[in-house]
Design a protein around this motif. Sequence first.
Motif, PDB file in Angstrom:
ATOM      1  N   PRO A 142       7.583  -0.147 -36.010  1.00 11.72           N
ATOM      2  CA  PRO A 142       8.175  -1.708 -36.022  1.00 11.72           C
ATOM      3  C   PRO A 142       9.605  -1.508 -35.628  1.00 11.72           C
ATOM      4  N   ARG A 143      10.030  -2.820 -34.881  1.00  9.02           N
ATOM      5  CA  ARG A 143      11.389  -2.914 -34.539  1.00  9.02           C
ATOM      6  C   ARG A 143      11.801  -1.786 -33.514  1.00  9.02           C
ATOM      7  N   THR A 144      11.014  -0.752 -32.969  1.00 13.31           N
ATOM      8  CA  THR A 144      11.552   0.331 -32.451  1.00 13.31           C
ATOM      9  C   THR A 144      11.125   0.248 -30.889  1.00 13.31           C
ATOM     10  N   PRO A 145      11.868  -0.028 -30.031  1.00 15.42           N
ATOM     11  CA  PRO A 145      11.361  -0.026 -28.610  1.00 15.42           C
ATOM     12  C   PRO A 145      10.937   1.204 -28.080  1.00 15.42           C
ATOM     13  N   LYS A 146       9.610   1.079 -27.370  1.00 15.22           N
ATOM     14  CA  LYS A 146       8.946   2.392 -26.779  1.00 15.22           C
ATOM     15  C   LYS A 146       9.076   2.272 -25.316  1.00 15.22           C
ATOM     16  N   LYS A 147       9.386   3.337 -24.748  1.00 10.84           N
ATOM     17  CA  LYS A 147       9.791   3.384 -23.416  1.00 10.84           C
ATOM     18  C   LYS A 147       8.306   3.570 -22.645  1.00 10.84           C
ATOM     19  N   ILE A 148       7.690   2.617 -21.711  1.00 11.75           N
ATOM     20  CA  ILE A 148       6.852   3.067 -20.904  1.00 11.75           C
ATOM     21  C   ILE A 148       7.057   2.982 -19.535  1.00 11.75           C
ATOM     22  N   THR A 149       6.838   4.079 -18.814  1.00 14.92           N
ATOM     23  CA  THR A 149       6.924   4.342 -17.277  1.00 14.92           C
ATOM     24  C   THR A 149       5.836   3.608 -16.601  1.00 14.92           C
ATOM     25  N   VAL A 150       6.171   2.739 -15.626  1.00 12.84           N
ATOM     26  CA  VAL A 150       5.099   2.028 -15.122  1.00 12.84           C
ATOM     27  C   VAL A 150       5.094   2.306 -13.519  1.00 12.84           C
ATOM     28  N   THR A 151       6.026   3.081 -12.983  1.00 12.05           N
ATOM     29  CA  THR A 151       6.081   3.378 -11.483  1.00 12.05           C
ATOM     30  C   THR A 151       5.459   4.543 -11.410  1.00 12.05           C
ATOM     31  N   GLY A 152       4.790   5.055 -10.213  1.00 17.34           N
ATOM     32  CA  GLY A 152       4.284   6.433  -9.963  1.00 17.34           C
ATOM     33  C   GLY A 152       2.924   6.385  -9.373  1.00 17.34           C
ATOM     34  N   ALA A 153       2.351   7.693  -9.302  1.00 19.09           N
ATOM     35  CA  ALA A 153       1.159   7.727  -8.555  1.00 19.09           C
ATOM     36  C   ALA A 153      -0.104   7.018  -9.559  1.00 19.09           C
ATOM     37  N   LYS A 154       0.061   7.370 -10.818  1.00 21.72           N
ATOM     38  CA  LYS A 154      -0.924   7.054 -11.655  1.00 21.72           C
ATOM     39  C   LYS A 154      -1.130   5.659 -11.710  1.00 21.72           C
ATOM     40  N   SER A 155      -0.143   4.732 -11.380  1.00 17.29           N
ATOM     41  CA  SER A 155      -0.371   3.121 -11.578  1.00 17.29           C
ATOM     42  C   SER A 155      -0.276   2.620 -10.141  1.00 17.29           C
ATOM     43  N   ALA A 156      -0.072   3.328  -9.094  1.00 13.49           N
ATOM     44  CA  ALA A 156       0.151   2.911  -7.611  1.00 13.49           C
ATOM     45  C   ALA A 156       1.329   1.823  -7.600  1.00 13.49           C
ATOM     46  N   VAL A 157       2.190   1.791  -8.569  1.00 13.76           N
ATOM     47  CA  VAL A 157       3.228   0.922  -8.391  1.00 13.76           C
ATOM     48  C   VAL A 157       4.445   1.693  -7.910  1.00 13.76           C
ATOM     49  N   PRO A 158       4.783   0.996  -6.672  1.00 18.90           N
ATOM     50  CA  PRO A 158       6.066   1.910  -6.019  1.00 18.90           C
ATOM     51  C   PRO A 158       7.330   2.009  -6.617  1.00 18.90           C
ATOM     52  N   GLY A 159       8.236   2.916  -6.247  1.00 20.01           N
ATOM     53  CA  GLY A 159       9.295   3.187  -7.163  1.00 20.01           C
ATOM     54  C   GLY A 159      10.510   1.931  -6.835  1.00 20.01           C
ATOM     55  N   ASP A 160      10.165   1.178  -5.771  1.00 17.23           N
ATOM     56  CA  ASP A 160      11.130  -0.007  -5.535  1.00 17.23           C
ATOM     57  C   ASP A 160      10.695  -1.192  -5.947  1.00 17.23           C
ATOM     58  N   ALA A 161       9.453  -1.312  -6.778  1.00 15.21           N
ATOM     59  CA  ALA A 161       9.218  -2.516  -7.113  1.00 15.21           C
ATOM     60  C   ALA A 161      10.074  -2.875  -8.259  1.00 15.21           C
ATOM     61  N   THR A 162      10.069  -4.406  -8.317  1.00 16.12           N
ATOM     62  CA  THR A 162      11.107  -5.313  -9.253  1.00 16.12           C
ATOM     63  C   THR A 162      10.493  -5.555 -10.589  1.00 16.12           C
ATOM     64  N   GLY A 163       8.923  -5.634 -10.597  1.00 14.88           N
ATOM     65  CA  GLY A 163       8.334  -6.005 -11.793  1.00 14.88           C
ATOM     66  C   GLY A 163       6.818  -5.747 -11.717  1.00 14.88           C
ATOM     67  N   VAL A 164       6.327  -5.730 -12.635  1.00 15.71           N
ATOM     68  CA  VAL A 164       5.000  -5.171 -12.875  1.00 15.71           C
ATOM     69  C   VAL A 164       4.158  -6.287 -13.723  1.00 15.71           C
ATOM     70  N   ILE A 165       2.975  -6.488 -13.280  1.00 19.34           N
ATOM     71  CA  ILE A 165       1.927  -7.392 -14.069  1.00 19.34           C
ATOM     72  C   ILE A 165       1.005  -6.549 -14.910  1.00 19.34           C
ATOM     73  N   LEU A 166       0.824  -6.853 -16.222  1.00 17.87           N
ATOM     74  CA  LEU A 166       0.390  -5.879 -17.184  1.00 17.87           C
ATOM     75  C   LEU A 166      -0.359  -6.674 -17.903  1.00 17.87           C
ATOM     76  N   THR A 167      -1.811  -6.303 -18.389  1.00 21.22           N
ATOM     77  CA  THR A 167      -2.630  -6.622 -19.481  1.00 21.22           C
ATOM     78  C   THR A 167      -2.239  -5.829 -20.730  1.00 21.22           C
ATOM     79  N   LEU A 168      -1.503  -6.603 -21.564  1.00 21.38           N
ATOM     80  CA  LEU A 168      -1.320  -6.071 -22.735  1.00 21.38           C
ATOM     81  C   LEU A 168      -2.222  -6.342 -24.001  1.00 21.38           C
ATOM     82  N   ALA A 169      -2.602  -5.457 -24.616  1.00 21.74           N
ATOM     83  CA  ALA A 169      -3.566  -5.693 -25.667  1.00 21.74           C
ATOM     84  C   ALA A 169      -3.070  -4.741 -27.137  1.00 21.74           C
TER      85      ALA A 169
END
Length: 822
Positions: free
Chosen positions: A728-755
């Motif tokens: 609760p009320r504690t931000p968690k860091k989620i790395t979104v760039t890299g080979a696993k996600s196929a999101v390049p390092g110079d991306a400015t935003g990411v589209i996620l499905t959050l459940a």
Amino acid sequence: MPVANAWAQDPSVSASSITDPVVVRPSIAKIALNPAISASERKARVLTPKRGTSAFQTVGVTWKGRKTAPDVTIQVRTRQQGAWGAWQGLDDDAGDDVMATKDVRGGTDPLYVGPSDGVQAKVTAQSGKLPSEMRLELVDAGSSDYDQVAAAVQPAGYGPAQAGRPTIMTRAQWGADESRVKCSPTVTTTVKAVVMHHTAGNNRYAAAQVPSILRGDYAYHLSRGWCDIGYNALVDKYGRIWEGRAGGLDRAVTGAHAGGFNTNTFGVSVIGNYDVTRPTASSVNAVARLFAWKLNQYHRDPNGSTRLTSAGGGTARYPAGRTVTLPVIMGHRNTGYTACPGRYLYPYLPAIRSKVTALMQAALINPSVPKSTAQQGASLTITARSLRRQNWRLDVTAPCNGGAVARVSGNAAAGREIQATWNGRRADGALARPGTYILTLTSSSATGAAKPVARTVLVTPPRQPAQPAATPSGGAGGYVPVAPTRLYNTRSGTNIGLGPAGYARVPVLGQAGIPATGVTSVVLNLTASCSTADTSLTAYPTGRVSARPVSTVPRGVTRSTLVTTRVGADGSITVGNAQGVTELTVDVVGYYSATGSPVQPVDGLRIFDSRDQGGQLKDGQPRSVILPGTVAGIASTQISAVIVDVSAMGPYGAGTLTVNTLPVLTYRRDETIDNLAIVPVTGGQFTLRNTGAATSATIDVRGIVTAQAPGTVTAVKPVLLTDATLAPRTPKKITVTGAKSAVPGDATGVILTLAAIDPGSTTALGAYAWGAPASNAVALRVAKGDTRSNQVLVPIGDAGAISLVSSVGSARVRVDVVGYVR
């Protein structure tokens, strides 16, 4: 004793002078019985001296272990008003509480002797030894002013009424101390037979003494280690019916009344000893009314037989595991070696069967129903035997598909089988759509109506073939809005609901203003409704199946979700359904292509909150939503569309929020819920409208479409980034760039499905760039215990990461990447 005389013994009482029933706590005195050997008879025996005691009304003898003692004769006599009475035999109790597992003692039936203050016992073993650790148990059942109110309650009259629930005095009315119940009730799915007993106690009781008799039996059974009183119900000589074992008389509660045959039977005991006197007409009629109600509830034939399997033990006539045929209405002696229900009560069973038959009238006997799932077009049949000549009707209804569907009718002679068949088609001959259907068989005769037989059946569509693999569209693109247009509806034309593991192929290229070529991905609003099971939806380019859910949908709930997906090689997308049958609509709102406008992600910015801007949205009331002068450094006049999270909070009922002309969010009463939407903007503003019950609403900007900043969107194959728990009320860091996600390092935003999955508290999840200040903007709202998904656009912060936070309580989250902006 004549009924009229018995009633005359009770003092007059005004029910209005007494308050509600009260709990009465009996007390028990326990006296050890020490065996000896008779010199003359050479038999083990006990003969206690006459002894004075504290007050009691019920007596019994118990011993160590739960075995019966059929070769032991037990007698007692008691002192009442200074005089010793005659010897009375105590019968070996043929019941056993199989639900009780700890410190259970064997024993006799409890004997109600009336107010006493002295006792003498005589025990003789006809062969062998006496049971060990024998003891007398003397129960003082206590009293309450409410006992007099019970005396004033008249029994329900007997007549040719339908076999509905008779008047039954509750456990509270006889003063049961519910805190002493030792186990939760065991409830089965049916009652196959009813068993008549007698308590074998004193017949000379007054109406006001009945609650005391019940409390005495209850306390004695508990003292033996049983869970509760053994009988499901009891009937007194005045014709009043009393609730016995807890758990609900409307349910099939397993009692402790017929050793070996407690499961799927309903035990009723008539208070008194009917080895020495005949039952009153009132008590026999009450037993018939109670049996008629219970057998009608479970569609049993009062004149028929049933198959029951013995659990053995005690005085059961049949060893464990043997299946035997027994009457549906029977006496205790049919299942065990006992005289119960007494030589004068047992002969009344034929008359009781006749009375029950008359009360049940047009009953449907031993019905058989179809399986709970059937293929579309299959015939479904309910069968039942008619108790007497009657007219029957089978009605088929679809709660989510138009109400009344079909009707079939006929008639049957007494004792004949009814076969009511629905052919799987509507009244107009068309094949019924997949979904939930309720089949209800009703019947009536000249004297009354039967209890209906109902069955809910899930009709599923034909199994669909697997899709051949194909290469989807790809590449980056800017956003192009289109007029919101419905591309697919399971209720239109030849379309049908999506079945378990089913899918809908939806053509998109060349439709509703979408070009036939050059499209990299499409933006769709999916709305699921009338789902017959908790389910989830997937959305993917046809030919490239994805198991990653984009929306979770509870059974029977309508939910909308915005999705972005690539397009299959054949110009279509596919929406998949996991469980049950689900109705689906698909609306296109835009697409991405090389000719589109750039997209810029925005750390959540709240631009509308009805609680501060005009109050709740009323039905049909439009509300203008005006952008601030600049958003993320871009003038609002230069913004062609906004990507927003739309929330409904605390609605008074069901309704829908519409942005411009597109319905984006469906809500229920008291539900706080949200959905992502891409909204065209004109002159720096757009319109929000509510249809339905009043609700509060918020709108948070997650991104903008503008020619004034670079930014193209690339949709990717959905990839699970993390499945973790947020504190609760504690931000968690989620790395979104890299080979696993196929999101390049110079991306400015990411589209996620959050459940969010089954949180312990109702909460709102926030998502923003890692290293940036938190905002009050919402990425997903979810209620306690619910599971919800939402798509969200989030700026990427330091180290290629975003922050996720739960506002209240911990929450398990699942995060899938579906695209990026750069």
